[in-house]
Design a protein around this motif. Sequence first.
Motif, PDB file in Angstrom:
ATOM      1  N   MET A   1      44.968  45.347  37.125  1.00 50.63           N
ATOM      2  CA  MET A   1      43.973  46.125  36.404  1.00 50.63           C
ATOM      3  C   MET A   1      44.391  46.460  34.969  1.00 50.63           C
ATOM      4  O   MET A   1      43.583  46.988  34.204  1.00 50.63           O
ATOM      5  CB  MET A   1      43.690  47.431  37.160  1.00 50.63           C
ATOM      6  CG  MET A   1      42.869  47.256  38.412  1.00 50.63           C
ATOM      7  SD  MET A   1      41.213  46.642  38.086  1.00 50.63           S
ATOM      8  CE  MET A   1      40.531  48.001  37.138  1.00 50.63           C
ATOM      9  N   VAL A   2      45.626  46.164  34.586  1.00 47.70           N
ATOM     10  CA  VAL A   2      46.097  46.554  33.256  1.00 47.70           C
ATOM     11  C   VAL A   2      45.295  45.843  32.166  1.00 47.70           C
ATOM     12  O   VAL A   2      44.729  46.482  31.263  1.00 47.70           O
ATOM     13  CB  VAL A   2      47.605  46.252  33.120  1.00 47.70           C
ATOM     14  CG1 VAL A   2      48.054  46.475  31.675  1.00 47.70           C
ATOM     15  CG2 VAL A   2      48.406  47.146  34.050  1.00 47.70           C
ATOM     16  N   ALA A   3      45.247  44.517  32.219  1.00 46.25           N
ATOM     17  CA  ALA A   3      44.549  43.754  31.175  1.00 46.25           C
ATOM     18  C   ALA A   3      43.049  44.062  31.124  1.00 46.25           C
ATOM     19  O   ALA A   3      42.498  44.246  30.030  1.00 46.25           O
ATOM     20  CB  ALA A   3      44.790  42.259  31.383  1.00 46.25           C
TER      21      ALA A   3
ATOM     22  N   PRO B   1      34.701  39.336  30.745  1.00 50.80           N
ATOM     23  CA  PRO B   1      36.124  39.023  30.501  1.00 50.80           C
ATOM     24  C   PRO B   1      37.090  39.874  31.327  1.00 50.80           C
ATOM     25  O   PRO B   1      38.102  39.336  31.797  1.00 50.80           O
ATOM     26  CB  PRO B   1      36.277  39.265  28.991  1.00 50.80           C
ATOM     27  CG  PRO B   1      34.922  39.029  28.439  1.00 50.80           C
ATOM     28  CD  PRO B   1      33.989  39.551  29.473  1.00 50.80           C
ATOM     29  N   PRO B   2      36.843  41.191  31.537  1.00 49.79           N
ATOM     30  CA  PRO B   2      37.747  41.929  32.425  1.00 49.79           C
ATOM     31  C   PRO B   2      37.803  41.377  33.839  1.00 49.79           C
ATOM     32  O   PRO B   2      38.879  41.383  34.460  1.00 49.79           O
ATOM     33  CB  PRO B   2      37.172  43.349  32.410  1.00 49.79           C
ATOM     34  CG  PRO B   2      36.510  43.467  31.097  1.00 49.79           C
ATOM     35  CD  PRO B   2      35.934  42.108  30.827  1.00 49.79           C
ATOM     36  N   VAL B   3      36.670  40.884  34.359  1.00 46.29           N
ATOM     37  CA  VAL B   3      36.688  40.280  35.693  1.00 46.29           C
ATOM     38  C   VAL B   3      37.560  39.024  35.688  1.00 46.29           C
ATOM     39  O   VAL B   3      38.359  38.785  36.616  1.00 46.29           O
ATOM     40  CB  VAL B   3      35.253  39.944  36.150  1.00 46.29           C
ATOM     41  CG1 VAL B   3      35.268  39.177  37.461  1.00 46.29           C
ATOM     42  CG2 VAL B   3      34.433  41.221  36.306  1.00 46.29           C
TER      43      VAL B   3
ATOM     44  N   PHE C   1      41.130  40.106  35.495  1.00 46.83           N
ATOM     45  CA  PHE C   1      41.553  40.655  36.780  1.00 46.83           C
ATOM     46  C   PHE C   1      41.894  39.538  37.764  1.00 46.83           C
ATOM     47  O   PHE C   1      42.922  39.584  38.448  1.00 46.83           O
ATOM     48  CB  PHE C   1      40.455  41.552  37.339  1.00 46.83           C
ATOM     49  CG  PHE C   1      40.747  42.112  38.699  1.00 46.83           C
ATOM     50  CD1 PHE C   1      41.657  43.145  38.856  1.00 46.83           C
ATOM     51  CD2 PHE C   1      40.116  41.600  39.826  1.00 46.83           C
ATOM     52  CE1 PHE C   1      41.935  43.660  40.122  1.00 46.83           C
ATOM     53  CE2 PHE C   1      40.385  42.108  41.080  1.00 46.83           C
ATOM     54  CZ  PHE C   1      41.296  43.143  41.225  1.00 46.83           C
ATOM     55  N   LEU C   2      41.034  38.512  37.820  1.00 45.07           N
ATOM     56  CA  LEU C   2      41.300  37.385  38.712  1.00 45.07           C
ATOM     57  C   LEU C   2      42.549  36.627  38.278  1.00 45.07           C
ATOM     58  O   LEU C   2      43.328  36.169  39.127  1.00 45.07           O
ATOM     59  CB  LEU C   2      40.084  36.454  38.749  1.00 45.07           C
ATOM     60  CG  LEU C   2      38.808  37.040  39.367  1.00 45.07           C
ATOM     61  CD1 LEU C   2      37.663  36.044  39.274  1.00 45.07           C
ATOM     62  CD2 LEU C   2      39.042  37.450  40.812  1.00 45.07           C
ATOM     63  N   CYS C   3      42.752  36.493  36.962  1.00 44.22           N
ATOM     64  CA  CYS C   3      43.976  35.843  36.473  1.00 44.22           C
ATOM     65  C   CYS C   3      45.209  36.641  36.881  1.00 44.22           C
ATOM     66  O   CYS C   3      46.242  36.062  37.251  1.00 44.22           O
ATOM     67  CB  CYS C   3      43.922  35.688  34.959  1.00 44.22           C
ATOM     68  SG  CYS C   3      42.740  34.457  34.368  1.00 44.22           S
TER      69      CYS C   3
END
Length: 305
Positions: free
Chosen positions: A107-109, A59-61, A64-66
């Motif tokens: 990178m925040v989310a 999910p972080p990837v 990050f893409l979003c």
Amino acid sequence: MDRFRMIFQYFQSNSESVMNGICGLLALGSVKMYTSFDFSCPCLPQYNMAYGLGIMFIPPVILFLCGLILNRQSLVMLEEWRRPAGRRKKDLAVIRYMCSSIMQRAMVAPVVWIIVTLLDGKCLICAFSGSVDPEKFVGFANVSTVQVQQLLAKVPCRDDELMRNTSRRAVSRYLRCWSQALGWSILLILIIAAFLARWLRPCFNQATLLQARHWSNYIDIEQKIFEETCCEHSRLFAHKCILHFFESMRQEIKLHSFSLPGEGEEAEGEQDLLQGITDQDQVNKLLKTWYYEKPPLDVSQAHQR
């Protein structure tokens, strides 16, 4: 209608504020997604680690893409990096500044998601329950190695009959402590890094930073104004083409008693903006010139005229 236009112009001219808001919404959305997500560890030795680490990092990837997709400046930065130099040189300091700004917001989310998962502890318990040393816990003393691996894999499953004992709770508490310690450590490191970056920034060359920020904003605004001008030019060019079409059909239209505007009734602004452009090849040449030979950032000649 004017109020909505003012709001739209504000967001268009303050893309940095808009992106900060979008990053904040993504961070809040990541927390909401995790709290509403039904985490169900498979409790199988060969799948626990893949599932736990997958929930922690996949999910972080995606987030990050979003963040990169929603950030308009990411496309502007890539276009500026890939464009031919032409008549305008490329400033690598500006591109680095734009890349740094984009990465920080994107990178925040993902960081929020990872910290929340570590503080919760479920993902790390599921991923590393089979890697715990069984000799540290009492309930695994007289059990074979295969059974130990099966029992450790079932640590995240509270409803399993085999794990309703103190050993399961001890392993779970042990891994949860490590997970929370890691989460708080990452959060502390990030806060210290942000503190140092904010307070040590005045020690560096502020003129260079100000120039990079100014020209990165300029590139973004220039792209927006160019797109707006292209839309306006397309509308006027289409208007001229349609008028010419009906002009060529004048005889047939007169037979049906329609009226056409006179040649002198066209707006003067159309002539000023089109500037002699009369066909598709000229428009394509103009756009190609803009891409390959960006005009230099010098308006002195225009003032001299």
